[in-house]
Design a protein around this motif. Structure first.
Motif, PDB file in Angstrom:
ATOM      1  N   VAL A   1       0.841  -1.192   0.000  1.00 21.48           N
ATOM      2  CA  VAL A   1       0.000   0.000   0.000  1.00 21.48           C
ATOM      3  C   VAL A   1       0.877   1.243   0.000  1.00 21.48           C
ATOM      4  O   VAL A   1       2.062   1.189   0.351  1.00 21.48           O
ATOM      5  CB  VAL A   1      -0.930   0.026   1.232  1.00 21.48           C
ATOM      6  CG1 VAL A   1      -1.855  -1.185   1.242  1.00 21.48           C
ATOM      7  CG2 VAL A   1      -0.128   0.102   2.531  1.00 21.48           C
ATOM      8  N   ASP A   2       0.280   2.378  -0.398  1.00 24.62           N
ATOM      9  CA  ASP A   2       1.036   3.626  -0.326  1.00 24.62           C
ATOM     10  C   ASP A   2       0.967   4.187   1.092  1.00 24.62           C
ATOM     11  O   ASP A   2       0.423   3.562   2.001  1.00 24.62           O
ATOM     12  CB  ASP A   2       0.547   4.621  -1.377  1.00 24.62           C
ATOM     13  CG  ASP A   2      -0.867   5.156  -1.101  1.00 24.62           C
ATOM     14  OD1 ASP A   2      -1.435   4.860  -0.032  1.00 24.62           O
ATOM     15  OD2 ASP A   2      -1.397   5.885  -1.970  1.00 24.62           O
ATOM     16  N   ARG A   3       1.495   5.378   1.300  1.00 30.00           N
ATOM     17  CA  ARG A   3       1.572   5.947   2.645  1.00 30.00           C
ATOM     18  C   ARG A   3       0.206   6.203   3.252  1.00 30.00           C
ATOM     19  O   ARG A   3       0.069   6.301   4.479  1.00 30.00           O
ATOM     20  CB  ARG A   3       2.358   7.272   2.609  1.00 30.00           C
ATOM     21  CG  ARG A   3       3.818   7.114   2.196  1.00 30.00           C
ATOM     22  CD  ARG A   3       4.606   6.323   3.194  1.00 30.00           C
ATOM     23  NE  ARG A   3       6.017   6.199   2.813  1.00 30.00           N
ATOM     24  CZ  ARG A   3       6.891   5.451   3.458  1.00 30.00           C
ATOM     25  NH1 ARG A   3       6.509   4.756   4.517  1.00 30.00           N
ATOM     26  NH2 ARG A   3       8.150   5.366   3.051  1.00 30.00           N
TER      27      ARG A   3
ATOM     28  N   THR B   1      -4.195   0.550  -1.890  1.00 32.83           N
ATOM     29  CA  THR B   1      -3.575  -0.688  -2.351  1.00 32.83           C
ATOM     30  C   THR B   1      -2.965  -0.532  -3.736  1.00 32.83           C
ATOM     31  O   THR B   1      -3.626  -0.078  -4.685  1.00 32.83           O
ATOM     32  CB  THR B   1      -4.613  -1.823  -2.369  1.00 32.83           C
ATOM     33  OG1 THR B   1      -5.122  -1.991  -1.047  1.00 32.83           O
ATOM     34  CG2 THR B   1      -3.993  -3.117  -2.844  1.00 32.83           C
ATOM     35  N   ALA B   2      -1.703  -0.965  -3.849  1.00 31.00           N
ATOM     36  CA  ALA B   2      -1.036  -1.014  -5.151  1.00 31.00           C
ATOM     37  C   ALA B   2      -1.051  -2.430  -5.710  1.00 31.00           C
ATOM     38  O   ALA B   2      -1.207  -2.625  -6.919  1.00 31.00           O
ATOM     39  CB  ALA B   2       0.400  -0.514  -5.035  1.00 31.00           C
TER      40      ALA B   2
ATOM     41  N   PRO C   1      -7.846 -11.575  -1.168  1.00 26.64           N
ATOM     42  CA  PRO C   1      -8.740 -10.753  -2.000  1.00 26.64           C
ATOM     43  C   PRO C   1      -8.273  -9.302  -2.022  1.00 26.64           C
ATOM     44  O   PRO C   1      -7.717  -8.788  -1.053  1.00 26.64           O
ATOM     45  CB  PRO C   1     -10.103 -10.879  -1.305  1.00 26.64           C
ATOM     46  CG  PRO C   1      -9.996 -12.084  -0.444  1.00 26.64           C
ATOM     47  CD  PRO C   1      -8.566 -12.195  -0.032  1.00 26.64           C
ATOM     48  N   TYR C   2      -8.526  -8.656  -3.139  1.00 20.91           N
ATOM     49  CA  TYR C   2      -8.147  -7.249  -3.290  1.00 20.91           C
ATOM     50  C   TYR C   2      -9.093  -6.380  -2.474  1.00 20.91           C
ATOM     51  O   TYR C   2     -10.311  -6.575  -2.476  1.00 20.91           O
ATOM     52  CB  TYR C   2      -8.221  -6.845  -4.757  1.00 20.91           C
ATOM     53  CG  TYR C   2      -7.926  -5.382  -5.001  1.00 20.91           C
ATOM     54  CD1 TYR C   2      -6.626  -4.938  -5.165  1.00 20.91           C
ATOM     55  CD2 TYR C   2      -8.968  -4.442  -5.046  1.00 20.91           C
ATOM     56  CE1 TYR C   2      -6.344  -3.596  -5.381  1.00 20.91           C
ATOM     57  CE2 TYR C   2      -8.692  -3.103  -5.265  1.00 20.91           C
ATOM     58  CZ  TYR C   2      -7.391  -2.687  -5.424  1.00 20.91           C
ATOM     59  OH  TYR C   2      -7.130  -1.352  -5.631  1.00 20.91           O
ATOM     60  N   GLN C   3      -8.543  -5.418  -1.737  1.00 20.78           N
ATOM     61  CA  GLN C   3      -9.345  -4.374  -1.118  1.00 20.78           C
ATOM     62  C   GLN C   3      -8.699  -3.034  -1.437  1.00 20.78           C
ATOM     63  O   GLN C   3      -7.470  -2.905  -1.460  1.00 20.78           O
ATOM     64  CB  GLN C   3      -9.479  -4.572   0.388  1.00 20.78           C
ATOM     65  CG  GLN C   3      -8.179  -4.687   1.153  1.00 20.78           C
ATOM     66  CD  GLN C   3      -8.435  -4.860   2.648  1.00 20.78           C
ATOM     67  OE1 GLN C   3      -9.061  -4.013   3.283  1.00 20.78           O
ATOM     68  NE2 GLN C   3      -7.991  -5.967   3.190  1.00 20.78           N
TER      69      GLN C   3
END
Length: 429
Positions: free
Chosen positions: A247-249, A253-254, A260-262
């Protein structure tokens, strides 16, 4: 025939002097407790009420010290607004200069960071303290096109004697807030100001549309940064087993692996590396990564014992939620809409349907699509602490709501019927 506040705004477009005289009478009558010839517009009346409660003097011009030039520069370099200055300039400056306006950009504290436009108007602005580094918070200088949008969290036009402080009544100011699309946090306000004879009702829609273009540009920049982080994350996740997410700061989500994607993971503002419990993921190992964080989740179940949720609405512009339990404590800053929703759920512990929340927020039970979309975003960080059908806090959670001392300061931006009713009921003796 009696004029309405809307009629006064339209009158100002064709006869600014007459409209200014009428609003001067409205201001004088209202501030002296007499019956006004026209009721102030609700957004102005609410702001005047805050000024009277806060002790702002309508007849004396009070100014705090200007920020040093070095501090102005530091704030410029750290502000996300620097990325959208080209959008603001392209959308506003060419018209503003011709119309004898100036464009002013202030940060979330109401400090003027950029100021451009008509040279004669810039010189006039100096006389009112509308200078680089000046403090234009509503509680300092009264109702105005920078400080009032900060509190109201929506575009506001302030014409002539709608300004609370007399020295500003020869101006017309129109400001729109700019929020960070990543987290809903207020970044600042863009304002177009000029002499009162330059007022036009369409200015409000114009400034608001350019502010929204700026937010769209920020959204594009965020997506670009996620793409860059995704390229960094791919080889890292390929070497790992188990469940992991990069994840970024801000928790967006990257890339994910084994789960599963969140869209977003709720993170503290500055999460330390090491083991932490995170909403929806449980016990995790958090490691720094260029531009973000690598989060590896364990298979331990989410804790559900003795949870305490504190909804802090006591400050006028910074609302937050803190969750405490056996797994630790974490906090999340709330957007204006999420602050409204969670407050309504705290009032209705037995739960509210989507239609019920739509009625509470908009006075229209048919707007369930909007409510469901917002509640989906809330559940991304509250996870198992929110139930649905109906929407409600989980039964084993202890809920505490911290309210402002003055009931009229409860979510002052909100026009939701249920929130307005709560303000009024709490004012009742």
């Amino acid at each position: 025939m009696a004029l309405s506040p809307t009629d006064v705004t339209q009158l100002a477009a064709v006869d600014s002097a007459r409209a200014a005289r009428l609003l001067s009478d409205v201001r004088s009558a209202t501030l002296s407790g007499q019956r006004a010839p026209v009721a102030p517009r609700p957004v102005i009346e609410q702001s005047w009420g805050r000024m009277l409660r806060g002790g702002v003097d309508p007849d004396h011009d009070f100014r705090t010290g200007l920020l040093p030039r070095e501090e102005v520069q530091r704030r410029r370099e750290s502000s996300e607004l620097r990325h959208v200055l080209p959008v603001l300039r392209e959308g506003l400056l060419s018209v503003a200069d011709v119309a004898h306006h100036i464009m002013v950009v202030a940060d979330e504290e109401g400090r003027v960071l950029w100021r451009e436009g008509s040279s004669p108007v810039l010189r006039k602005a100096d006389g009112t303290g509308f200078e680089l580094g000046a403090d234009w918070r509503e509680g300092v200088v009264g109702t105005n096109g920078i400080g009032t949008p900060v509190v109201a969290r929506r575009p506001v036009q302030v014409f002539a004697s709608e300004h609370f402080v007399r020295s500003q009544t020869s101006w017309t100011c129109t400001g729109a807030p700019i929020t960070d699309p990543r987290n809903g946090r207020l970044l600042g306000v863009v304002d177009v100001s000029g002499p009162l004879e330059t007022m036009h009702p369409a200015t409000l829609a114009w400034v608001d549309s350019v502010a929204k273009l700026a937010e769209s540009r920020l959204r594009e920049l965020h997506q670009s940064s996620l793409e860059q982080l995704r390229a960094v994350a791919a080889p890292v996740l390929a070497r790992l087993g188990g469940r992991a997410v990069v994840v970024d700061r801000d928790g967006w989500t990257a890339a994910v692996a084994g789960m599963p994607y969140q869209g977003r993971v709720a993170l503290p503002k500055s999460p330390p590396a090491g083991q932490r419990w995170l909403p929806t993921l449980g016990l995790c190992t958090v490691e720094p990564l260029a531009g973000g964080w690598l989060i590896r989740a364990s298979d331990e179940p989410l804790p559900r014992s003795a949870t305490r949720i504190v909804l802090d609405l006591s400050l006028p512009r910074r609302w937050s939620m803190t969750v405490s339990g056996d797994a630790g404590t974490w906090s999340h800053e709330l957007s204006p809409r999420h602050a409204e929703l969670l407050y309504l759920l705290a009032l209705h512990r037995s739960g509210r349907s989507a239609a019920g929340l739509a009625e509470d927020l908009f006075g229209d039970p048919g707007r369930t699509v909007t409510v469901r979309a917002e509640m989906s975003r809330v559940r991304r960080y509250l996870g198992g602490f929110l139930e649905h059908r109906p929407y409600r806090f989980c039964e084993d959670a202890e809920i505490e709501v911290l309210l402002p001392d003055d009931p009229r300061d409860l979510l002052p931006h909100s026009t939701a019927p249920a929130v307005v009713d709560e303000r009024l009921s709490r004012q009742a003796p």
